[in-house]
Design a protein around this motif. Structure first.
Motif, PDB file in Angstrom:
ATOM      1  N   UNK A  57       0.989  -1.020   0.078  1.00  0.00           N
ATOM      2  CA  UNK A  57       0.146  -0.156  -0.082  1.00  0.00           C
ATOM      3  C   UNK A  57       0.895   1.007  -0.054  1.00  0.00           C
ATOM      4  N   UNK A  58       1.199   1.747  -1.080  1.00  0.00           N
ATOM      5  CA  UNK A  58       2.059   3.040  -1.393  1.00  0.00           C
ATOM      6  C   UNK A  58       1.284   4.187  -0.905  1.00  0.00           C
ATOM      7  N   UNK A  59       1.914   5.168  -0.668  1.00  0.00           N
ATOM      8  CA  UNK A  59       1.250   6.243  -0.064  1.00  0.00           C
ATOM      9  C   UNK A  59       0.337   7.114  -1.274  1.00  0.00           C
ATOM     10  N   UNK A  60       0.896   7.153  -2.273  1.00  0.00           N
ATOM     11  CA  UNK A  60       0.181   7.679  -3.338  1.00  0.00           C
ATOM     12  C   UNK A  60      -0.925   6.728  -4.158  1.00  0.00           C
ATOM     13  N   UNK A  61      -0.937   5.532  -4.062  1.00  0.00           N
ATOM     14  CA  UNK A  61      -1.871   4.799  -4.616  1.00  0.00           C
ATOM     15  C   UNK A  61      -2.496   3.822  -3.644  1.00  0.00           C
ATOM     16  N   UNK A  62      -2.530   4.383  -2.370  1.00  0.00           N
ATOM     17  CA  UNK A  62      -3.196   3.255  -1.457  1.00  0.00           C
ATOM     18  C   UNK A  62      -4.634   2.729  -1.959  1.00  0.00           C
ATOM     19  N   UNK A  63      -5.293   3.665  -2.545  1.00  0.00           N
ATOM     20  CA  UNK A  63      -6.753   3.245  -2.766  1.00  0.00           C
ATOM     21  C   UNK A  63      -6.593   1.873  -3.710  1.00  0.00           C
ATOM     22  N   UNK A  64      -5.599   1.912  -4.467  1.00  0.00           N
ATOM     23  CA  UNK A  64      -5.273   0.392  -5.342  1.00  0.00           C
ATOM     24  C   UNK A  64      -5.385  -0.636  -4.427  1.00  0.00           C
ATOM     25  N   UNK A  65      -4.587  -0.530  -3.249  1.00  0.00           N
ATOM     26  CA  UNK A  65      -4.604  -1.711  -2.741  1.00  0.00           C
ATOM     27  C   UNK A  65      -5.856  -2.154  -1.916  1.00  0.00           C
ATOM     28  N   UNK A  66      -6.563  -1.043  -1.530  1.00  0.00           N
ATOM     29  CA  UNK A  66      -7.787  -1.347  -0.952  1.00  0.00           C
ATOM     30  C   UNK A  66      -8.960  -1.734  -1.624  1.00  0.00           C
ATOM     31  N   UNK A  67      -8.954  -1.452  -3.047  1.00  0.00           N
ATOM     32  CA  UNK A  67      -9.846  -2.077  -3.864  1.00  0.00           C
ATOM     33  C   UNK A  67      -9.371  -3.431  -4.071  1.00  0.00           C
ATOM     34  N   UNK A  68      -8.286  -3.786  -4.434  1.00  0.00           N
ATOM     35  CA  UNK A  68      -7.764  -5.258  -4.615  1.00  0.00           C
ATOM     36  C   UNK A  68      -8.132  -5.898  -3.147  1.00  0.00           C
ATOM     37  N   UNK A  69      -7.965  -5.554  -2.140  1.00  0.00           N
ATOM     38  CA  UNK A  69      -8.324  -6.373  -0.858  1.00  0.00           C
ATOM     39  C   UNK A  69      -9.695  -6.478  -0.900  1.00  0.00           C
ATOM     40  N   UNK A  70     -10.525  -5.571  -1.158  1.00  0.00           N
ATOM     41  CA  UNK A  70     -12.207  -5.550  -1.184  1.00  0.00           C
ATOM     42  C   UNK A  70     -12.468  -6.822  -2.094  1.00  0.00           C
ATOM     43  N   UNK A  71     -11.985  -6.777  -3.423  1.00  0.00           N
ATOM     44  CA  UNK A  71     -12.373  -7.639  -4.262  1.00  0.00           C
ATOM     45  C   UNK A  71     -12.075  -9.086  -3.775  1.00  0.00           C
ATOM     46  N   UNK A  72     -10.743  -9.276  -3.241  1.00  0.00           N
ATOM     47  CA  UNK A  72     -10.417 -10.632  -2.925  1.00  0.00           C
ATOM     48  C   UNK A  72     -11.310 -11.178  -1.631  1.00  0.00           C
ATOM     49  N   UNK A  73     -11.578 -10.120  -0.747  1.00  0.00           N
ATOM     50  CA  UNK A  73     -12.454 -10.658   0.593  1.00  0.00           C
ATOM     51  C   UNK A  73     -13.962 -10.678   0.073  1.00  0.00           C
ATOM     52  N   UNK A  74     -14.246 -10.095  -0.863  1.00  0.00           N
ATOM     53  CA  UNK A  74     -15.759 -10.232  -1.255  1.00  0.00           C
ATOM     54  C   UNK A  74     -16.148 -11.544  -2.045  1.00  0.00           C
ATOM     55  N   UNK A  75     -14.975 -12.068  -2.705  1.00  0.00           N
ATOM     56  CA  UNK A  75     -15.155 -13.271  -3.570  1.00  0.00           C
ATOM     57  C   UNK A  75     -14.899 -14.454  -3.169  1.00  0.00           C
ATOM     58  N   UNK A  76     -14.587 -14.680  -1.771  1.00  0.00           N
ATOM     59  CA  UNK A  76     -13.955 -15.957  -1.204  1.00  0.00           C
ATOM     60  C   UNK A  76     -14.859 -16.024   0.158  1.00  0.00           C
ATOM     61  N   UNK A  77     -14.875 -17.432   0.341  1.00  0.00           N
ATOM     62  CA  UNK A  77     -15.252 -17.835   1.837  1.00  0.00           C
ATOM     63  C   UNK A  77     -14.270 -18.266   2.767  1.00  0.00           C
ATOM     64  N   UNK A  78     -13.057 -18.200   1.817  1.00  0.00           N
ATOM     65  CA  UNK A  78     -11.867 -18.973   2.398  1.00  0.00           C
ATOM     66  C   UNK A  78     -11.098 -17.790   3.803  1.00  0.00           C
ATOM     67  N   UNK A  79     -10.478 -18.204   4.545  1.00  0.00           N
ATOM     68  CA  UNK A  79      -9.648 -17.585   5.604  1.00  0.00           C
ATOM     69  C   UNK A  79      -8.437 -16.786   5.037  1.00  0.00           C
ATOM     70  N   UNK A  80      -8.689 -15.587   4.656  1.00  0.00           N
ATOM     71  CA  UNK A  80      -7.530 -14.854   3.955  1.00  0.00           C
ATOM     72  C   UNK A  80      -6.990 -13.958   5.387  1.00  0.00           C
ATOM     73  N   UNK A  81      -5.451 -14.109   5.542  1.00  0.00           N
ATOM     74  CA  UNK A  81      -4.818 -13.199   6.125  1.00  0.00           C
ATOM     75  C   UNK A  81      -4.123 -12.213   5.292  1.00  0.00           C
ATOM     76  N   UNK A  82      -4.353 -10.947   5.231  1.00  0.00           N
ATOM     77  CA  UNK A  82      -3.809  -9.886   4.539  1.00  0.00           C
ATOM     78  C   UNK A  82      -2.573  -9.423   5.155  1.00  0.00           C
ATOM     79  N   UNK A  83      -1.329  -9.523   4.600  1.00  0.00           N
ATOM     80  CA  UNK A  83      -0.199  -8.775   4.998  1.00  0.00           C
ATOM     81  C   UNK A  83      -0.159  -7.460   4.209  1.00  0.00           C
ATOM     82  N   UNK A  84      -0.451  -6.319   4.851  1.00  0.00           N
ATOM     83  CA  UNK A  84      -0.379  -4.902   4.060  1.00  0.00           C
ATOM     84  C   UNK A  84       0.922  -4.406   4.442  1.00  0.00           C
ATOM     85  N   UNK A  85       1.779  -4.102   3.456  1.00  0.00           N
ATOM     86  CA  UNK A  85       3.099  -3.762   3.435  1.00  0.00           C
ATOM     87  C   UNK A  85       3.208  -2.235   3.092  1.00  0.00           C
ATOM     88  N   UNK A  86       3.522  -1.583   3.996  1.00  0.00           N
ATOM     89  CA  UNK A  86       3.911   0.028   3.683  1.00  0.00           C
ATOM     90  C   UNK A  86       5.166   0.555   4.321  1.00  0.00           C
TER      91      UNK A  86
END
Length: 350
Positions: A57-86
């Protein structure tokens, strides 16, 4: 004699008490160890069920990471552990965005990446300066960031996942392979994509074959490249083969000899991986990495093909949160507004 007998009885009593105390401690300690072991076993079981996903999650494009996370979380029932690196100065903003938005329910860890590890390993000149951002090199250091997982997914921030991430995680890695990538020779047929003129999909597009060091590798310049924006990695093999050390070696060589920084592909982070993983990687299902949506603003896939795609990647200069861009409606449907109001969309249809 009576006194001696009494002393012996007292000593015997003390001995029995001592032995009972020792026995109690041993039993109690054994119980504690078993309990701790049981806890560890439960933790291990929980970890086996988790799918670790690393995303920056880079400062200037953090919205990209959040959209990606949202799409992953919304499309699975799996237990996801997100490592968000900054980087250090953006960690509090990452946490605020997650905790004050619809993402508050995700399971996540925020990880700081210290760019000091890159000191002396990156050339200052590049045709695309944005590729020199420290977080582009996080994928080189996965074992330093992720300690307790055997298998890890790494994703660039400019992706949207339309399928169940469990499928990607279940990608089979061949024996001895530390990672799986998408092969650039698996591009869609011409009826599905248009105007990808000048696209680089061979090693010639990334490495400077005029340099002796590159020639000595013995890799044909027409060899198909791969895209490291989506990686399924085996941490045991990665560490066993000392992949990070190998990548750093080629970064250092580039600083000294300019082997790839000025190449057409501009693959500052891609080129070392092409060298280190040549002939030693497994492949990802092509539908799990449909890329080049950011190649130019005229690039378009057919709607049918986009519906079939499991993962979309806007690699290239034209990002879906900026103008001009293509298929940005698919990206915007997963956008999570910035609680701080800093990240904004920049195109007419937003």
């Amino acid at each position: 004699m009576a006194l001696l007998r009494k002393i012996n009885q007292v000593l015997l009593f003390l001995l029995i008490v001592t032995l009972c105390g020792i026995l109690y401690k041993k039993v109690h300690k054994g119980t504690m160890l078993r309990n701790e072991g049981d806890d560890d076993a439960e933790t291990a079981e929980e970890m086996e069920d988790e799918i670790p996903v690393v995303i920056c999650a880079a400062a200037g494009r953090m919205g990209a990471a959040m959209a990606a996370i949202n799409s992953i979380y919304s499309n699975t029932d799996a237990n996801i552990l997100f490592y968000v690196v900054g980087l250090r100065n953006s960690l509090s903003r990452i946490r605020k965005w997650i905790e004050h938005s619809k993402l508050r329910e995700i399971n996540f860890k925020i990880v700081e990446f210290n760019p000091v590890v890159l000191k002396g390993k990156i050339r200052p000149d590049s045709s695309r300066p944005e590729l020199l951002q420290p977080l582009n090199f996080v994928r080189f250091y996965l074992p330093l960031l992720i300690h307790q997982h055997e298998k890890v997914i790494y994703l660039d921030d400019d992706v949207i996942v339309q399928g169940d991430i469990q499928e990607l995680y279940d990608t089979t890695l061949a024996l001895g392979h530390a990672a799986a990538f998408s092969d650039d020779c698996d591009l869609p047929s011409s009826q599905d994509i248009h105007r990808l003129v000048g696209l680089q999909n061979t090693y010639m597009g990334y490495l400077d074959y005029r340099k002796k060091t590159i020639k000595d590798l013995g890799i044909s310049p027409s060899t198909c490249s791969f895209n490291p924006g989506v990686i399924v990695a085996n941490m045991t093999e990665w560490k066993h083969q000392r992949i990070t050390k190998q990548l750093e070696k080629w970064m250092q060589k580039n600083v000294e000899e300019n082997l790839y920084s000025s190449s057409l592909g501009g693959g500052v982070a891609t080129s070392p991986m092409l060298i280190v993983f040549h002939g030693k990687y497994s492949t990802i299902n092509p539908l799990w990495h449909i890329r080049h949506l950011g190649w130019n603003p005229d690039t378009r896939y057919s709607e049918h093909f986009l519906q079939e795609a499991k993962l979309l990647h806007w690699n290239g200069r034209h990002k879906p949160w900026d103008f001009p861009s293509v298929h940005n409606d698919l990206w915007e449907s997963w956008f999570v507004p910035d609680p701080a109001g800093i990240f904004k969309l920049h195109h007419p249809n937003s």
